[in-house]
Motif scaffolding. Structure first.
Motif: not given
Length: 306
Positions: A156-157, A160-161, A164-165
């Protein structure tokens, strides 16, 4: 169209004991009914798939006869019976019939990184696939959902990432677009210390979607049910309550949704209880959708207590 989050592969390895035990047409029919029930179970979700290897009927595992050989033996030369049951199996598999064989399924599962979708899982109703003994197997659609929830944490970055996932993995939930901001605004530490807790709560809500009531007057009963789902999933029971004082309303498109209901997340990922002023929450709303004839679950806020 929703993203396919995971593909669960079924092969003769998935049913080795069941195939080996077939010694009558009654057991062939029982096997076919089992295939139907598995497919129907996965069909409840439009973001996870189950696919059957294209050699399910013909592949032999060690000394175990193939399904085709078993049916041929039972047919005793009666081609009509033989082709009838093969046809029944093919019809049952339908669109769940994969275009790849067992070895290709194994290769996909072994070579994945769990960074991008779809994730690949092996399915079984008894023993593990011989070549995949160290990989977690799926025994039901619920198991697939749980594994997807586990693997979301890979690479996970940022918040937001993560959202999104999560939007894809917890595909029966409706997420507010500002969720990354609420996760970034924690009172203590950052989101990386609570990912397990957040995933447990979201997985709980997602799996509760198909079992909560459709009655607006039974929302409080549904909160008890949601808490029970969290206990069944583990690692701990999440209290699920309504807001004591202030209403929490969020705009989802043109709809104003009361999102006062919340799951209490009072621990970090190390299992340490947080001080009262640092408690986290997931706030959500329940609203009946007349088109679906079901209640939708709206996730409005993940983070600090409001």
């Amino acid at each position: 169209m929703k993203t396919c989050v995971s593909t669960t592969y079924a092969s003769p390895h998935s049913f080795s004991e069941a195939i080996n035990s077939i010694d009558s047409f009654d057991l062939v029919e029982t096997f076919i009914e089992k295939l139907k029930s598995i497919i129907n179970e996965f069909d409840k979700y439009d973001y996870i798939d189950i696919l059957f290897s294209n050699d399910l009927i013909d592949f032999k595992i060690n000394n175990i006869k193939s399904l085709s050989d078993k049916i041929e033996d039972l047919s005793n030369g009666e081609e009509q019976a033989y082709f009838y049951y093969l046809g029944e199996i093919e019809n049952t598999l339908g669109q769940c019939q994969s275009y790849i064989d067992t070895s290709s399924c194994e290769e996909k599962i072994l070579n994945q990184t769990y960074i991008s979708f779809p994730y690949y899982h092996p399915f079984t109703i008894n023993e593990k696939w011989v070549s995949l003994a160290n990989i977690e197997h799926v025994t039901s659609s619920i198991c697939a959902l749980n594994l997807n929830s586990k693997y979301i944490k890979t690479n996970i970055k940022d918040t937001t990432d993560f959202v999104k996932k999560a939007t894809d993995i917890y595909g029966d939930l409706i997420f507010h677009p500002l969720l990354p901001d609420t996760i970034s605004d924690l009172k203590f530490g950052n989101y990386t210390q609570y990912i397990d807790c957040f995933c447990h709560a979201l997985n709980t809500l997602n799996q509760a979607y198909n079992i909560i009531s459709n009655d607006a007057d039974k929302n409080l009963d549904d909160l008890i049910l949601i808490s029970t789902v969290s206990a069944n999933l583990g690692p701990r029971t999440l209290p699920c309550t309504r807001q004591a004082k202030n209403k929490v309303e969020y705009k989802f498109g043109d709809d104003e949704i009361n999102c006062e209901y919340h799951l209490k997340l009072n621990f970090n990922d190390l299992g340490k209880k947080l001080p009262n002023k640092y408690y986290n929450r997931i706030y959500f709303g329940l609203k009946f959708n007349f088109k679906k004839r079901k209640k939708d679950i709206y996730v409005a806020h993940i983070g600090k207590h409001l």
